[in-house]
Design an enzyme around this catalytic site. Structure first.
Site, PDB file in Angstrom:
ATOM      1  N   HIS A 124     -26.686  65.051 151.751  1.00  0.00           N
ATOM      2  CA  HIS A 124     -26.309  64.777 153.169  1.00  0.00           C
ATOM      3  C   HIS A 124     -25.352  65.366 153.827  1.00  0.00           C
ATOM      4  O   HIS A 124     -24.550  65.856 153.155  1.00  0.00           O
ATOM      5  CB  HIS A 124     -26.163  63.138 153.207  1.00  0.00           C
ATOM      6  CG  HIS A 124     -24.652  62.762 152.527  1.00  0.00           C
ATOM      7  ND1 HIS A 124     -24.543  62.823 151.169  1.00  0.00           N
ATOM      8  CD2 HIS A 124     -23.386  62.514 153.270  1.00  0.00           C
ATOM      9  CE1 HIS A 124     -23.226  62.657 150.821  1.00  0.00           C
ATOM     10  NE2 HIS A 124     -22.621  62.163 152.001  1.00  0.00           N
ATOM     11  N   ASP A 126     -22.297  64.417 156.863  1.00  0.00           N
ATOM     12  CA  ASP A 126     -21.656  63.031 157.176  1.00  0.00           C
ATOM     13  C   ASP A 126     -22.423  62.337 158.414  1.00  0.00           C
ATOM     14  O   ASP A 126     -22.230  63.145 159.485  1.00  0.00           O
ATOM     15  CB  ASP A 126     -20.317  63.264 157.208  1.00  0.00           C
ATOM     16  CG  ASP A 126     -19.561  63.263 155.848  1.00  0.00           C
ATOM     17  OD1 ASP A 126     -20.051  62.974 154.771  1.00  0.00           O
ATOM     18  OD2 ASP A 126     -18.409  64.144 155.518  1.00  0.00           O
ATOM     19  N   HIS A 275     -24.023  68.052 151.404  1.00  0.00           N
ATOM     20  CA  HIS A 275     -23.313  68.134 150.207  1.00  0.00           C
ATOM     21  C   HIS A 275     -23.845  66.841 149.233  1.00  0.00           C
ATOM     22  O   HIS A 275     -24.529  66.041 149.949  1.00  0.00           O
ATOM     23  CB  HIS A 275     -21.775  67.693 150.365  1.00  0.00           C
ATOM     24  CG  HIS A 275     -21.396  66.502 151.113  1.00  0.00           C
ATOM     25  ND1 HIS A 275     -21.343  66.457 152.563  1.00  0.00           N
ATOM     26  CD2 HIS A 275     -20.652  65.431 150.912  1.00  0.00           C
ATOM     27  CE1 HIS A 275     -20.683  65.563 153.063  1.00  0.00           C
ATOM     28  NE2 HIS A 275     -20.558  64.826 151.825  1.00  0.00           N
ATOM     29  N   ARG A 292     -10.602  60.736 153.391  1.00  0.00           N
ATOM     30  CA  ARG A 292     -11.533  61.625 154.329  1.00  0.00           C
ATOM     31  C   ARG A 292     -11.193  61.381 155.748  1.00  0.00           C
ATOM     32  O   ARG A 292     -11.016  60.341 156.091  1.00  0.00           O
ATOM     33  CB  ARG A 292     -12.931  61.176 154.141  1.00  0.00           C
ATOM     34  CG  ARG A 292     -13.862  61.835 155.216  1.00  0.00           C
ATOM     35  CD  ARG A 292     -15.395  61.396 154.781  1.00  0.00           C
ATOM     36  NE  ARG A 292     -15.761  60.198 155.252  1.00  0.00           N
ATOM     37  CZ  ARG A 292     -17.048  59.646 155.273  1.00  0.00           C
ATOM     38  NH1 ARG A 292     -17.807  60.389 154.918  1.00  0.00           N
ATOM     39  NH2 ARG A 292     -17.180  58.512 155.728  1.00  0.00           N
TER      40      ARG A 292
END
Length: 319
Positions: A124, A126, A275, A292
């Site tokens: 995917h 983000d 990723h 993150r």
């Protein structure tokens, strides 16, 4: 290795780690107030190598947010998990077993099994179901298991370039629907996660090939996590085309895999990569705590100049 001297005359070493993607950066302390020349060197390297890796960094939440702000506007998430730090709305802590264990009436292993039931499902970008997915993500490791937990990225520009010319011409004009919960296998009877998805549904139509707003590169805009179907094709045709494109996107020669250590940082271009979050990090029975921060992105534009369109749940610049 490429060495760039900045305005402070401090050398920045950028060493590629795989053929098409990834570079380790040496000579940069990300906790410092980086000079403009260093920021420019890192931005150029990011566009070229798609994901940059840094070791032995000493970022705290404040420095992490300040770093992201050097490259754009940090995303402020309206909802975060309970492990995320208070007072830093830009920082999301991803501690999988803390976040999902016991939620929605199922343990983490069952959720993963229902959410990622195919080999390609976990790949995917983000927040790819939004109309304006983040431009970049900066992820730092606080605590990692002694083994397991690696993350893998793939270069979607290289994957597009690797298609034959007739296939590139075919996919250039197509658009696809991205939405939350694609492929999830509901539990028999009542399923709290299905209700969660319906209450917070996000869906957009994106070009199947997007043009990078800075480099002008064309990239496949495909992933296994959000992509529902190609609009112009029947469902049967769409399934086969998407399977082919996803297999192309994650061919080993277009990927790089990173072994995390405490203090490691990965900084990737979310517009030209996908990723794979690890599913093996629980084997060691040790925590994996990551933080993150995402940089706000723009609305993707296709080869034909048409921009993505929101179907439900998002609008540009509003989180």
């Amino acid at each position: 290795m490429v060495t760039t001297r900045t305005a402070t005359d401090r050398p920045v070493h950028i060493a590629p780690v795989a053929g098409h993607i990834g570079a380790e950066v040496h000579g940069v302390d990300l906790a410092e107030d980086l000079p403009g020349s260093t920021v420019a060197a890192l931005r150029a390297a990011l566009l070229r190598r798609k994901v940059l890796f840094f070791r032995g960094q000493r970022l705290d939440h404040t420095a992490h947010v300040a770093l992201a702000r050097r490259f754009g506007e940090p995303v402020v998430l309206p909802r975060r998990g309970s492990a995320s730090p208070s007072g830093f709305p830009e920082v999301e802590t991803t501690a999988d077993r803390l976040e999902l264990g016991g939620r929605f009436g199922m343990e983490h292993e069952e959720w993963l099994d229902r959410r990622r039931h195919s080999l390609l499902r976990g790949w995917h970008c983000d927040h790819g179901a939004r109309v304006d997915p983040p431009a970049a993500t900066i992820l730092r490791a606080e605590e990692v298991p002694p083994y397991g937990g690696d993350t893998t990225w793939s270069n979607l520009a290289a994957a597009y370039a690797g298609l034959s010319a007739p296939v590139r011409a075919f996919v250039d004009g197509l658009r696809a629907e991205h939405r939350l919960g694609v492929g999830y296998q509901p539990r028999p009877g009542e399923d709290a996660y299905v209700r969660h998805l319906l209450d917070r549904q996000v869906a957009s139509v994106h070009p199947l090939v997007r043009v990078h707003p800075e480099s002008g590169e064309r990239s496949l805009f495909v992933n296994g996590y959000y992509l529902e179907r190609v609009q112009e094709l029947s469902r049967a045709e769409s399934a086969r085309v998407l399977e082919m494109l996803l297999e192309q996107a994650v061919r080993p020669e277009y990927t790089v895999r990173f072994r995390w250590e405490p203090g490691s940082v990965a900084f990737w271009d979310n517009r030209s990569t996908i990723h794979l979050a690890p599913s093996d990090h629980t084997v060691a029975g040790a925590p994996r705590i990551m933080h993150r921060v995402m940089v706000a992105g723009d609305v993707p534009v296709g080869v034909d100049g048409r921009a993505s369109e929101a179907l439900t749940g998002s609008e540009p610049g509003v989180w």
